[in-house]
Structures are given as C-alpha cells and as structure tokens.
Design an enzyme around this catalytic site. Structure first.
Site, PDB file in Angstrom:
ATOM      1  N   GLU A  82      -6.937 -11.855  20.347  1.00 27.64           N
ATOM      2  CA  GLU A  82      -7.383 -11.043  21.490  1.00 27.64           C
ATOM      3  C   GLU A  82      -7.020  -9.574  21.316  1.00 27.64           C
ATOM      4  O   GLU A  82      -7.689  -8.704  21.866  1.00 27.64           O
ATOM      5  CB  GLU A  82      -6.754 -11.567  22.795  1.00 27.64           C
ATOM      6  CG  GLU A  82      -7.744 -12.340  23.635  1.00 27.64           C
ATOM      7  CD  GLU A  82      -7.193 -12.818  24.974  1.00 27.64           C
ATOM      8  OE1 GLU A  82      -7.830 -13.696  25.542  1.00 27.64           O
ATOM      9  OE2 GLU A  82      -6.159 -12.327  25.453  1.00 27.64           O
ATOM     10  N   HIS A  85      -2.955 -32.409   4.028  1.00 22.25           N
ATOM     11  CA  HIS A  85      -3.797 -33.582   3.794  1.00 22.25           C
ATOM     12  C   HIS A  85      -5.121 -33.477   4.542  1.00 22.25           C
ATOM     13  O   HIS A  85      -5.813 -34.466   4.725  1.00 22.25           O
ATOM     14  CB  HIS A  85      -3.028 -34.845   4.187  1.00 22.25           C
ATOM     15  CG  HIS A  85      -1.796 -35.029   3.359  1.00 22.25           C
ATOM     16  ND1 HIS A  85      -1.705 -35.912   2.301  1.00 22.25           N
ATOM     17  CD2 HIS A  85      -0.599 -34.377   3.395  1.00 22.25           C
ATOM     18  CE1 HIS A  85      -0.510 -35.821   1.749  1.00 22.25           C
ATOM     19  NE2 HIS A  85       0.179 -34.895   2.395  1.00 22.25           N
ATOM     20  N   LYS A 127     -17.639 -15.658  30.897  1.00 19.72           N
ATOM     21  CA  LYS A 127     -17.377 -15.825  32.329  1.00 19.72           C
ATOM     22  C   LYS A 127     -18.615 -15.457  33.143  1.00 19.72           C
ATOM     23  O   LYS A 127     -18.981 -16.172  34.071  1.00 19.72           O
ATOM     24  CB  LYS A 127     -16.216 -14.912  32.769  1.00 19.72           C
ATOM     25  CG  LYS A 127     -14.862 -15.342  32.257  1.00 19.72           C
ATOM     26  CD  LYS A 127     -13.780 -14.467  32.861  1.00 19.72           C
ATOM     27  CE  LYS A 127     -12.459 -14.694  32.182  1.00 19.72           C
ATOM     28  NZ  LYS A 127     -11.453 -13.691  32.520  1.00 19.72           N
TER      29      LYS A 127
END
Ligand code: PA5
Length: 445
Positions: free
Chosen positions: A286, A307, A421
């Site tokens: 951010e 793995h 948003k």
C-alpha cells in the site's frame, strides 16, 4: 538488535551501484527525518515508541482486567487492513502454536478476528463460536466507515446486545477522535473509546491502541514491544550508510531499478511468522504500489513452501528477490532421538536439535536460490519475543518510509484502495452511488 546482511546480493550488484543507491536512500532518509516529503501529515508513527505514555498502556490493561472480572474468555477484534494485521501478526507470533487445543486454565482471553472479509459463512461460524463463550468486542476503524468491519460489527453488536445486559461495557471502539460513523455510534452508546491519532495511517498503527489493546487483551507484553521499538527508533535515527533501514531501502530499490526484480518475497522459517508476512505485504504494497511503480510484495513460510512455490523461486522467471527474516535463537528445544533400527535412516541426525535442521535448510536454500539467480537480503533478529517484534515492526515501518521516498512515491496515501469500493457501493445500490449501478451491471453481463 536488527542486523541487515546484504552478502546474498553481492554477486548480483556492483559496489559502485550500491553506493550510488545508498546516496539516494540517505537523501530519502533526510526527507523522512525532516518531515518535508509527500504525505508528511502522516508521520505520527515515527515517535510512537519513545513517546507513548504509560497511561495508555494502563488504560488498555484496565480494559483487559475489567473484562477478566466479567469472566470474558473470547474477544472478537473487528477491523481490516492496518486496523487488524499488526495485532494479528503479534498475537500469532507470540502465541503457543497449540494454545487452543491445549485448553487448560487461561490467563488471558482468546482473541479472534472478524471484519476482515465479507464471507457470510465466516460470520455465521463466528456466531456459532460466540454462542459458546463469554464475549467482548474491540471494533477498530480509523475512518469509522469501512464496510467490512461495519458489517461484522453490526452483527456482533446485535448478538452482544441480545445476550448481555452490560452490552455497552463489552464493546470498546478504536477510531478517530472526532469524526466517522463509529465515533458517533460510540458516543451515543457510551462505549469506551481509544483514539487512532490523526497523523498515523492504518498500516503504520500497530504501536497505537489499534495494535496495543488487542495485544494486551491477549495477554502479551506491550511494554516490552514498545521498548524494543524504542531501541530501534534510536538506532534508525543515525544518519549513516550503515543504518539498517538505509541499507535495506538502498538494496531493494537497486534490485528493482537496475536488475528488474519486481517481486520481493519475504521469507520466514517459523510458522508463527506467517502473519508477519501478511502485515509486511500491506505495509509495502500500500505504501509503494502506486503511480505505476513499486515492488510487488509476496511472502512464503519455509520450509513448508519450499515444497510448493519453492520450485518457482528456484527455476521460474527471474523477476524476484528474497528478504529473509532470520531468527538467531529458537525459544524451545526438541532433540531428535536415536532409533535402533534406523528404518527412517535419520540416525545421522540423532542428538541434533530440530532447529539445527531448520538452520541448515535455511543456509542450503540461501545458496541454492543465489545459484538460481535470486538475490537475498537477510534481516536478523535474536529471537521471537515481544521486544524483538517491536523492533522489527519499527524497522520495517521506518525502512518503508525511506524506501518509498527513494522510489519517488508518497508512502502514506492509498488512492488505489477506493476503486473497488466505489464499484461495490454502486452494485450494492448504496445511496449516492445508484447512478453508476446500471453501467456496471451492463458491463458484467
Ligand atoms: O493502511 C490503511 O490505511 C488501510 O489499510 C486501512 O487500515 C484499512 O483500509 C482500514 O481502514 P479503517 O481503519 O479506516 O477502517
């Protein structure tokens, strides 16, 4: 206390290139210290370790003790992004791996998190849990308007109000001092509140009540955490090419700009540090990912992920470098025994500590990844405890400020978070957003 070792980058970069980058990092350091860069109204986090009053810790402890007196054994911490990741990181790092399964008499309440997703199933299952327990809630939102925590809080609040007569004493809000829906609600309902300072952004707020209250309620030592952070604040205030934050910022920017390393993988070797990776990804993602620039932050927990994505790191597209959080000393000891039959052929390890195997895996991986073209930055801490974690939080925050200024972006805004948003509000037909709904719905057909 924190050491930055750049030896794992030496075959990839020349000294002259590194020195040039250090010069730029020092200029960025000056900007951060002088407080005259972009976003400089959000620098309140810089002196939190040395300036947090004892009374704030005492107030948090009073909440913990008040709930203990009521027999509270489960605290739901509601928040998203910077309003939960720091607390979650600290609590996971400091908790026994099997605390829940061990049961027994608990000194502190169990902390669970909500409001960091919009999963109906998650909230339904949370209600199953709270129905079995004696519950309190900490709701955290700096803006006081974020949808995910607001939805979760409405549901948890309703549950608490229906089931406890002292509901308002079981809810604490951490929000802005003056504004926002959560502040208004808290005033009206008479909740105890703590303030997220105006000049501290969410992802830099772990050492405010946002992190401190959940950490204290979970039974951990916030004083030691602040003390570790304060030591780091002092170390990082020195203007020097040896300053650990300057070294880290200089190298990661060099790897990005000159070698095209666009992905940084934070590597840890202890499952307790999984959420350190999550906290760190938000902090760097951010703060730096804007203006079409930035290193993409990823995280892995080894040896587990050797793995899985280990294959890509060793052999895939050479776009990444690693930052390994090296822990010098394990807190516990388990020694591998001898087996007469040795059918598993592990007797060569008999008498050795498991952590010795982990350390050899770490060294072996380091060499293999360097051979595979992956530069490696190493950040060492002494051990996993509250003091070292406080130091690590402050180190990464300060280095993030230096690094983002070196990159040429404002570390303290997050304009890109708004895009989803707006669309979500339109699609939910939130008042004020209806006009965009038709266009978005048509695009989704
Ligand atoms: O770092 C940030 O500012 C964000 O990640 C916020 O912490 C997150 O969006 C939550 O915001 P708020 O605390 O206002 O609910």
């Amino acid at each position: 206390m924190i050491k930055v070792n750049l030896g794992g980058c030496s075959t990839f970069v020349e000294d002259a290139q590194y020195n040039e980058s250090v010069g730029k990092a020092l200029a960025a350091f000056d900007t951060l210290v002088a407080g005259n860069g972009a976003g400089n109204d959000f620098l309140g986090w810089k002196h939190l370790p040395s300036q947090t009053p004892e009374s704030l810790i005492a107030d948090c402890e009073a909440v913990r003790d008040g709930w203990k007196a009521k027999g509270v054994d489960l605290v739901v911490v509601i928040g998203i992004g910077g309003s939960y990741l720091g607390a979650r990181c600290a609590i996971e790092a400091l908790s026994h791996n099997f605390a829940r399964q061990l049961g027994g008499k608990k000194a502190a309440a169990e902390v669970v998190f909500a409001g960091n997703n919009l999963s109906e199933e998650y909230l339904a299952e949370l209600l199953d849990l709270v129905a079995e327990r004696n519950v309190a809630c900490i709701v955290i939102s700096k803006s006081g308007t974020t949808t995910e925590p607001a939805v979760a809080f409405r549901i948890v609040k309703e549950y608490i109000e229906k089931n406890y007569q002292d509901a308002s004493e079981r809810i604490v809000a951490i929000t802005d001092a003056k504004k926002g829906a959560l502040k208004t609600l808290s005033t009206q309902e008479g909740y105890r509140t703590f303030v997220v300072p105006d000049n501290v952004g969410g992802r830099f707020s772990v050492l405010t009540p946002v992190g401190l209250l959940p950490i204290i309620v979970a039974g951990f030592d916030a004083r030691a955490m602040l003390a570790g952070a304060a030591e780091m604040e002092k170390v990082l205030s020195e203007r020097s090419a040896e300053n650990p934050a300057v070294k880290y910022a200089a190298m990661r920017n060099l790897l990005y700009s000159k070698l095209g390393k666009k992905i940084e993988v934070l590597v840890t070797y202890n499952p307790k540090f999984q959420y350190l990776g999550e906290w760190w990804k938000q902090l760097y993602g951010e703060s730096e990912g804007k203006d079409l620039k930035g290193i993409f932050p990823a995280s892995v927990n080894f040896t587990t992920d050797l793995h899985s994505v280990g294959q890509f790191i060793q052999d895939g597209d050479r776009v990444l470098f690693e930052t390994v959080v090296h822990v010098e000393k394990a807190n516990r000891s388990v020694v591998i025994g001898t087996d007469e039959q040795n059918l598993d052929q592990l007797n060569y390890l008999a008498g050795k500590h498991v952590e010795h195997c982990n350390a050899m895996a770490e060294l072996g991986t380091k060499l293999a990844h360097i051979d595979g073209g992956v530069p490696q930055v190493e950040i060492s801490i002494e051990k996993i405890d509250a003091r070292n974690l406080g130091g690590l939080f402050y180190f990464f925050e300060f280095a993030c400020g230096v690094s983002a200024y070196q990159l040429g972006v404002n570390p303290f805004n997050q304009p890109g978070v708004e895009a989803y948003k707006k669309n979500m509000f339109a699609l939910l037909h939130k008042p004020g957003y209806e006009s965009q709904a038709a266009e978005l719905e048509a695009r989704l057909k």
